[in-house]
Design a protein around this motif. Structure first.
Motif, PDB file in Angstrom:
ATOM      1  N   PHE A  28       6.983  11.781  24.987  1.00  0.00           N
ATOM      2  CA  PHE A  28       5.593  11.939  24.583  1.00  0.00           C
ATOM      3  C   PHE A  28       5.030  13.178  25.273  1.00  0.00           C
ATOM      4  CE2 PHE A  28       6.560   7.424  24.461  1.00  0.00           C
ATOM      5  CZ  PHE A  28       6.044   7.020  23.238  1.00  0.00           C
ATOM      6  N   ILE A  31      -0.595  13.284  25.002  1.00  0.00           N
ATOM      7  CA  ILE A  31      -1.205  12.277  24.130  1.00  0.00           C
ATOM      8  C   ILE A  31      -2.344  11.576  24.863  1.00  0.00           C
ATOM      9  CG2 ILE A  31       0.916  11.865  22.821  1.00  0.00           C
ATOM     10  CD1 ILE A  31       1.208   9.297  24.601  1.00  0.00           C
ATOM     11  N   ASP A  32      -3.095  10.784  24.124  1.00  0.00           N
ATOM     12  CA  ASP A  32      -4.099   9.916  24.715  1.00  0.00           C
ATOM     13  C   ASP A  32      -3.375   8.645  25.159  1.00  0.00           C
ATOM     14  OD1 ASP A  32      -6.110   8.200  25.400  1.00  0.00           O
ATOM     15  OD2 ASP A  32      -7.248   8.419  23.542  1.00  0.00           O
ATOM     16  N   THR A  33      -3.015   8.588  26.419  1.00  0.00           N
ATOM     17  CA  THR A  33      -2.164   7.488  26.897  1.00  0.00           C
ATOM     18  C   THR A  33      -2.879   6.138  26.905  1.00  0.00           C
ATOM     19  OG1 THR A  33      -2.767   7.981  29.197  1.00  0.00           O
ATOM     20  CG2 THR A  33      -0.782   9.033  28.314  1.00  0.00           C
ATOM     21  N   ASP A  36      -2.767   5.640  22.425  1.00  0.00           N
ATOM     22  CA  ASP A  36      -1.631   5.910  21.546  1.00  0.00           C
ATOM     23  C   ASP A  36      -0.773   4.649  21.425  1.00  0.00           C
ATOM     24  OD1 ASP A  36       1.277   6.750  21.018  1.00  0.00           O
ATOM     25  OD2 ASP A  36       0.185   8.599  20.597  1.00  0.00           O
TER      26      ASP A  36
END
Length: 327
Positions: A28, A31-33, A36
């Protein structure tokens, strides 16, 4: 069934491919952890995390009940909540040593570039100004050799900077750290100074401490005012070890001659940051360890740490050794 692993942001391709063969590894990037769904699904079953800049805190750990190890592809680990990891008996590792010389090269290149005004004069040539305008004293830089270098933080990287300065440029070495280092003093003819005295005395000041609660905002308005007006400040540590606005103010008011920065308070740096418009500031995008050779070595070491933790062995670079018990 293969063990699940999350690789985040930066793992060199050969290392990532090797991990994907051995484990159920998902990569990854940026990303918007928190939201997501693919990441969160994999996190709920993952046993290992490897990568760069993933914030591993209480909220993330609540979603990772099977996590055994977090392997940072970095010497720094301010993105990890070590207290929370240790409370859950999760191993945390980093990648020291392999990047020492590369980061020292970067820091010293910033020092030279700022002293000799390399980026500014590079543009002078490329813009065609040299064709119509001779080099005048206002374009001159300052010598590096035989000057006084103050190093704040005399760990592995600080010592590598001292080596380059002392043996390569005949510089006088001053340093400040939590403890005195007699071996360093002998090897580089270095002198231990209190922080204030170092700031007042040095022609060049290199900040190379880790980011901790104690070092956050370590260099601010008061410290910049203590420096010589002719001093050049280099930050190769973390952006938040200084008060960035105070650095901007010091440069604007000519309390400081120049700066070289590989790190910023906010990264990536905002395009309207005043530092980017200053000719006497040399900037790089946090590239301290960013060479092909060193990044590969860091990924390889991080993978070694990861696999040890996944398989019940002590990782070679364990940050929180109190959680380790022999299996």
């Amino acid at each position: 069934m293969k063990k699940k692993v999350i690789a985040y942001n930066r793992v060199e391709k050969p290392v990532l491919e090797a991990l994907q063969k051995k484990y159920d590894t998902r990569f990854f990037k940026n990303i918007d952890t928190k939201n997501d769904s693919d990441f969160l699904d994999h996190l709920s079953e993952t046993e290992g995390i490897i990568g760069l800049e993933l914030v591993v805190d209480h909220d993330l750990l609540k979603r990772a009940p099977h996590l055994k190890i977090v392997s940072n592809v970095s010497v720094g680990y301010n993105n990890l909540d070590i207290e929370q990891l240790s409370k859950r008996n999760i191993l945390a590792t980093n990648t020291p040593d392999v990047l020492t010389d590369t980061v020292a090269d970067t820091v010293f290149s910033l020092l030279i570039a700022a002293a000799r005004r390399i980026p500014e004069l590079d543009q002078f040539v490329k813009n065609g100004d040299w064709i119509t305008e001779a080099i005048e004293p206002e374009h001159f830089g300052v010598d590096v050799h035989h000057k006084t270098l103050g190093i704040i933080g005399m760990g592995r990287i600080g010592q590598a900077i001292a080596q380059r300065a002392h043996f390569g440029f005949d510089m006088d070495i001053l340093y400040h750290s939590r403890t005195r280092k007699p071996d360093v003093e002998k090897k580089f003819d270095a002198t231990y100074f209190g922080l204030d005295e170092l700031l007042r005395t040095s022609d060049f000041i290199c900040l190379i401490t880790p980011l901790t609660p104690e070092t956050t905002g370590l260099i601010g308005k008061r410290e910049f005012q203590l420096m010589k007006n002719s001093a050049i400040f280099i930050n190769g540590s973390r952006g938040k070890t200084i008060v960035e606005q105070d650095l901007i103010d010091a440069l604007k008011s000519s309390e400081l001659a120049a700066a070289g920065l590989d790190v910023f308070e906010k990264e990536p740096v905002d395009s309207d940051n005043p530092l980017l418009g200053m000719k006497n500031v040399v900037t790089t995008p946090h590239i301290g360890s960013s060479t092909h050779e060193t990044e590969l070595k860091m990924s390889e070491l991080a993978a070694e740490n990861l696999e040890a933790g996944l398989n019940g062995k002590r990782p070679p670079n364990l940050i929180n050794p109190t959680v380790w018990t022999e299996k």
